[in-house]
Design an enzyme around this catalytic site. Structure first.
Site, PDB file in Angstrom:
ATOM      1  N   ASN A  10      13.436 -18.907   2.909  1.00 38.15           N
ATOM      2  CA  ASN A  10      12.774 -18.008   1.967  1.00 38.15           C
ATOM      3  C   ASN A  10      13.797 -17.691   0.887  1.00 38.15           C
ATOM      4  O   ASN A  10      14.701 -16.884   1.091  1.00 38.15           O
ATOM      5  CB  ASN A  10      12.307 -16.735   2.676  1.00 38.15           C
ATOM      6  CG  ASN A  10      11.613 -15.764   1.742  1.00 38.15           C
ATOM      7  OD1 ASN A  10      11.511 -15.991   0.539  1.00 38.15           O
ATOM      8  ND2 ASN A  10      11.132 -14.665   2.289  1.00 38.15           N
ATOM      9  N   ARG A  88       8.856 -20.667   2.192  1.00 37.85           N
ATOM     10  CA  ARG A  88       7.900 -19.663   1.751  1.00 37.85           C
ATOM     11  C   ARG A  88       7.772 -19.769   0.240  1.00 37.85           C
ATOM     12  O   ARG A  88       8.771 -19.803  -0.480  1.00 37.85           O
ATOM     13  CB  ARG A  88       8.388 -18.261   2.108  1.00 37.85           C
ATOM     14  CG  ARG A  88       7.431 -17.167   1.622  1.00 37.85           C
ATOM     15  CD  ARG A  88       8.094 -15.821   1.546  1.00 37.85           C
ATOM     16  NE  ARG A  88       7.145 -14.805   1.071  1.00 37.85           N
ATOM     17  CZ  ARG A  88       7.507 -13.695   0.445  1.00 37.85           C
ATOM     18  NH1 ARG A  88       8.790 -13.453   0.206  1.00 37.85           N
ATOM     19  NH2 ARG A  88       6.599 -12.828   0.048  1.00 37.85           N
ATOM     20  N   HIS A 177       1.027 -11.762   0.932  1.00 36.22           N
ATOM     21  CA  HIS A 177       1.268 -11.576   2.378  1.00 36.22           C
ATOM     22  C   HIS A 177       0.278 -12.381   3.230  1.00 36.22           C
ATOM     23  O   HIS A 177       0.038 -12.046   4.387  1.00 36.22           O
ATOM     24  CB  HIS A 177       1.165 -10.089   2.776  1.00 36.22           C
ATOM     25  CG  HIS A 177       2.145  -9.204   2.080  1.00 36.22           C
ATOM     26  ND1 HIS A 177       1.777  -8.036   1.452  1.00 36.22           N
ATOM     27  CD2 HIS A 177       3.482  -9.319   1.897  1.00 36.22           C
ATOM     28  CE1 HIS A 177       2.846  -7.460   0.921  1.00 36.22           C
ATOM     29  NE2 HIS A 177       3.895  -8.223   1.174  1.00 36.22           N
ATOM     30  N   ARG A 238       6.805   0.296  -6.280  1.00 39.79           N
ATOM     31  CA  ARG A 238       5.656  -0.112  -7.092  1.00 39.79           C
ATOM     32  C   ARG A 238       4.563   0.944  -7.008  1.00 39.79           C
ATOM     33  O   ARG A 238       4.304   1.503  -5.950  1.00 39.79           O
ATOM     34  CB  ARG A 238       5.112  -1.461  -6.623  1.00 39.79           C
ATOM     35  CG  ARG A 238       6.093  -2.609  -6.739  1.00 39.79           C
ATOM     36  CD  ARG A 238       5.462  -3.893  -6.224  1.00 39.79           C
ATOM     37  NE  ARG A 238       6.470  -4.882  -5.913  1.00 39.79           N
ATOM     38  CZ  ARG A 238       6.396  -5.733  -4.882  1.00 39.79           C
ATOM     39  NH1 ARG A 238       5.352  -5.709  -4.074  1.00 39.79           N
ATOM     40  NH2 ARG A 238       7.355  -6.599  -4.666  1.00 39.79           N
ATOM     41  N   GLU A 382       5.962 -14.195  10.123  1.00 41.19           N
ATOM     42  CA  GLU A 382       5.670 -15.152   9.065  1.00 41.19           C
ATOM     43  C   GLU A 382       6.508 -16.419   9.195  1.00 41.19           C
ATOM     44  O   GLU A 382       6.024 -17.524   8.924  1.00 41.19           O
ATOM     45  CB  GLU A 382       5.942 -14.498   7.702  1.00 41.19           C
ATOM     46  CG  GLU A 382       5.033 -13.326   7.395  1.00 41.19           C
ATOM     47  CD  GLU A 382       5.551 -12.469   6.259  1.00 41.19           C
ATOM     48  OE1 GLU A 382       5.087 -12.673   5.117  1.00 41.19           O
ATOM     49  OE2 GLU A 382       6.397 -11.600   6.508  1.00 41.19           O
TER      50      GLU A 382
END
Length: 398
Positions: A10, A88, A177, A238, A382
């Protein structure tokens, strides 16, 4: 005979996470993080057998970091067993409905999506190209965060904007996600004994980035994140949903251009902006317990917004069998789970306080009681999903 291994990568703009997975195994034999890449304190942290080891690579960039990872794998005697590399990739746009073996055409399509994820896709491409340079003979696979959400109906993914923006520029909701939501959805069906062809689940993947998704019969039918990772839930820094009209007002009052507004929404808002203290949920929970008003406000808004979105997502389902929490906050914050579920009493969900309190630090399970929809915690994985997809597309068996 040695195990067949998959290297999962990743790659971020200044970091590179990695894991080495035996085919079919849910946990890596080796994992770690290369961080602060390009800086004087660049380093690679290796984790194996319950121990950590740090290697300094002063000023090292992504290629030096990956070379250090490969050399470490070689020193462990496992490099010859690495048969493929899985990456990823945050954004696949409408090009990809599933993971893909990386070819020149796939690489070009990932690059074409870079405008949709300018902080992510260029870094992923760098990881792909550095991997190819270091291990040119190995097949590489891209696993997209957005792919799982490509089953959303158009009523869920279209914005009420002029259609030419969608046709000409791809302006629509894509979600994120997806790899986590896919893993957790399948795990929930298995653990609750649900009918694979007739179920409804809402999953809340909560961390510094957060999204929730409605899963109907194994497919994503709606989600909170949009064209970018900014839409939807309150996150670490965020804002999540905000009135677009307020941005005109804020820009005028503060003299901000679009770059300034982007910085405000992505870097200075969320839990950090509300609390004026931290974007870290643990810090905020400790501060709230001591009476810090900003921390209490931030947690209240987070839980309110999450519950409202869960309720909205449930309308995309024929039935609601379970609400599932995952991700760093979802798996560890019994406080926020309890706050959120208390707001979902109208769905007949009854929290089991003792079970909820137990589900932290790696412990998972059902945290509700009664005959209503189940609430539960599932630890996401993941990297395992990336390893599985990579092995499948590369034709590798255990």
């Amino acid at each position: 005979m040695s195990q067949s291994l998959i290297l999962v990568i990743n790659c971020g703009s200044s970091s590179l996470k990695f894991g080495l997975f035996p085919v079919g195994a849910e946990e890596p034999t080796l994992s770690g993080l290369a961080e602060c890449l390009g800086d004087a304190d660049s380093r690679v942290i290796f984790k194996a057998d319950g121990k950590k080891e740090t290697l300094a690579i002063a000023g090292g960039a992504h290629d030096q970091a990956l070379e250090a990872v490969i050399e470490h794998i070689r020193a462990r005697g496992e490099l010859d067993s690495v048969l493929a590399i899985g990456h990823r990739v945050v954004h696949g746009g409408e090009h990809f409905h599933a993971s893909a073996l990386i070819t020149p055409e796939v690489e070009a399509a990932i690059e074409a999506c870079a405008a949709l994820a300018p902080l992510h896709n260029p870094a992923h491409l760098l990881g792909i190209r550095v991997s190819r340079a270091c291990l040119p003979s190995l097949p590489q696979v891209a696993v997209f965060d957005t792919a799982f959400h490509q089953t959303m109906p158009r009523a869920a993914y279209l914005y009420a904007l002029p259609m030419k923006l969608y046709r000409d520029h791809g302006v629509r909701r894509y979600g994120a996600h997806g790899t986590s939501h896919r893993f957790v959805a399948a795990a929930a069906v298995a653990e609750l004994g649900l009918d694979a062809a007739n179920h409804g689940i809402v999953i809340a993947h909560l961390g510094n980035g957060a999204s929730a998704a409605a899963i109907k019969n194994g497919e994503s039918v709606d989600t909170t994140m949009g064209m970018t990772p900014l839409e939807g839930l309150v996150m670490g820094t965020r804002s999540g949903d905000v009135d677009p009209g307020s941005l005109v007002y804020i820009g005028d009052k503060l003299g901000l251009d679009l770059a300034g507004i982007d910085k405000l929404l992505n870097k200075e808002s969320g839990l950090l902006g509300l609390s004026e203290l931290s974007n870290d949920c643990r810090t905020l929970e400790e501060a709230a317990a001591e009476g810090h008003e900003g921390a209490m406000v931030a947690l209240d808004v987070f839980a309110h917004r999450l519950a409202r979105h869960i309720g909205g997502l449930a309308t995309s389902l024929d039935r609601l069998d379970a609400v599932v929490f995952t991700g760093g906050i979802g798996e560890n914050s019994n406080k926020l789970r309890a706050m959120t579920l208390a707001k979902l009493a109208t769905f007949g969900i009854e929290v089991d306080a003792d079970a909820n309190d137990r589900c932290i630090r790696g412990k998972a399970g059902v945290i509700s009681r009664g005959n209503g929809p189940k609430a539960m915690v599932i630890n996401t994985n993941e990297e395992f999903m990336i390893a599985c997809d990579t092995a499948l597309l590369a034709g590798i068996t255990a």
